[in-house]
Design an enzyme around this catalytic site. Structure first.
Site, short mmCIF file in Angstrom:
data_model
loop_
_atom_site.label_atom_id
_atom_site.label_comp_id
_atom_site.label_asym_id
_atom_site.label_seq_id
_atom_site.Cartn_x
_atom_site.Cartn_y
_atom_site.Cartn_z
CG ASN A 1 115.14 -1.99 -0.78
OD1 ASN A 1 116.20 -2.24 -1.34
ND2 ASN A 1 114.15 -2.67 -1.11
CD GLU B 1 113.56 -6.01 -3.17
OE1 GLU B 1 114.33 -5.27 -2.67
OE2 GLU B 1 112.88 -5.75 -4.24
CG HIS C 1 117.69 -4.13 -3.85
ND1 HIS C 1 116.19 -3.89 -4.23
CD2 HIS C 1 118.51 -3.51 -4.49
CE1 HIS C 1 116.63 -3.25 -5.41
NE2 HIS C 1 117.97 -3.08 -5.55
CG ASP D 1 119.55 -8.71 -11.04
OD1 ASP D 1 120.43 -8.22 -11.96
OD2 ASP D 1 119.60 -8.00 -9.73
C1 F6R Z 1 120.74 -4.75 -10.72
C2 F6R Z 1 120.80 -4.97 -9.60
C3 F6R Z 1 120.35 -3.91 -8.60
C4 F6R Z 1 120.87 -2.81 -8.64
C5 F6R Z 1 120.09 -1.67 -7.60
C6 F6R Z 1 120.56 -0.09 -7.96
O1 F6R Z 1 121.32 -5.75 -11.42
O2 F6R Z 1 121.14 -5.84 -9.07
O3 F6R Z 1 120.60 -4.44 -7.18
O4 F6R Z 1 122.22 -2.45 -8.58
O5 F6R Z 1 118.99 -1.74 -7.68
O6 F6R Z 1 120.28 0.05 -9.10
P1 F6R Z 1 120.54 1.54 -9.74
O7 F6R Z 1 121.95 1.61 -9.99
O8 F6R Z 1 119.83 1.62 -11.14
O9 F6R Z 1 120.40 2.75 -8.59
#
Ligand code: F6R
Length: 241
Positions: A136, A143, A138, A67
């Protein structure tokens, strides 16, 4: 599904890095799918150590990231381009022309999604996709929703993601939209490696791995993947004990 439970974040990072390293050793010209955020930082540090000691070579590896924030240029310090440069790419011998992320400044979102889908398919798909998980549930920036997104799409970030990630941004400057590989793109990876650490991820991990498969818990779809490895520390796994 294989699950490894580690004592702490350090062990998680080493275990996950070893899984990724073995992919590179088995297929030096593999396509790796990378994630940003806090979870993979220790894994990236370990990969850098392997590179520096001569145990890993990234010369033929291609990379696609999950992303990127819409509206941020690739040299913006908060962009995922820069995150990957700082945390991995500038320390290893990956060829910049084999590195791919969505373009946050693309003028036309639909065309950018289409371009990114073509990049992934022209590489022959992803061999090993690394994922973190949001509180959540994701994955990428897919989402909770009423349906599973298919390929790359441009989405409005949920309030909980904005709250979780705004710590990296000044004032109210966090983008509200992002490009993300879709659920179908993620599920098409040949192997998936999900890392989760800390108590804050315990409910998301439990719901995703043991609950019903539903787009309101995006990571629950991973239960259907034929080659999923989960590496979680004891805190993230605590609600499944
Ligand atoms: C980032 C991504 C997100 C993160 C998720 C967890 O490229 O795709 O899905 O993996 O938000 O983020 P952290 O590791 O910061 O808790």
């Amino acid at each position: 599904m294989k699950i490894y439970i580690t004592k702490n974040y350090d062990d998680l990072s080493k275990k996950a890095a070893n899984i990724m390293a073995s992919q590179i050793i088995m297929k030096p010209n593999c396509v790796l799918g990378f994630a940003t955020g806090a979870s993979p930082v220790g894994l990236y540090k370990q990969l850098i150590k392997y590179y520096e000691s001569g145990d890993l070579d990234f010369a033929e590896v291609s990379t696609v990231n999950l992303d990127e924030y819409k509206g941020l240029s690739s040299d913006d310090p908060n962009s995922y381009h820069q995150f990957m440069q700082t945390n991995l790419f500038s320390h290893i011998n990956v060829d910049p022309k084999n590195v791919f992320l969505p373009d946050g400044l693309a003028k036309n979102s639909d065309e950018e999604c289409e371009r990114y889908n073509k990049v992934i398919s022209s590489l022959g798909g992803v061999d090993l996709q690394l994922l973190g998980i949001g509180t959540n549930s994701h994955i990428g920036f897919n989402e909770p929703s009423d349906s599973f997104a298919k390929e790359t799409n441009c989405i409005e970030l949920s309030q909980s993601t904005i709250i979780a990630n705004s710590k990296y941004f000044d004032n109210d400057s966090m983008p509200k939209y992002a490009y993300t590989m879709g659920i179908k793109s993620i599920m098409q990876a040949k192997k998936i490696l999900l890392v989760a650490n800390g108590k804050g991820k315990a409910k998301a991990l439990k719901d995703s791995l043991t609950g019903p498969i539903t787009p309101s818990v995006p990571a629950s779809i991973l239960q259907l993947h034929s080659d999923l490895t989960v590496v979680a520390d004891e805190d993230a796994f605590s609600l499944m004990r």
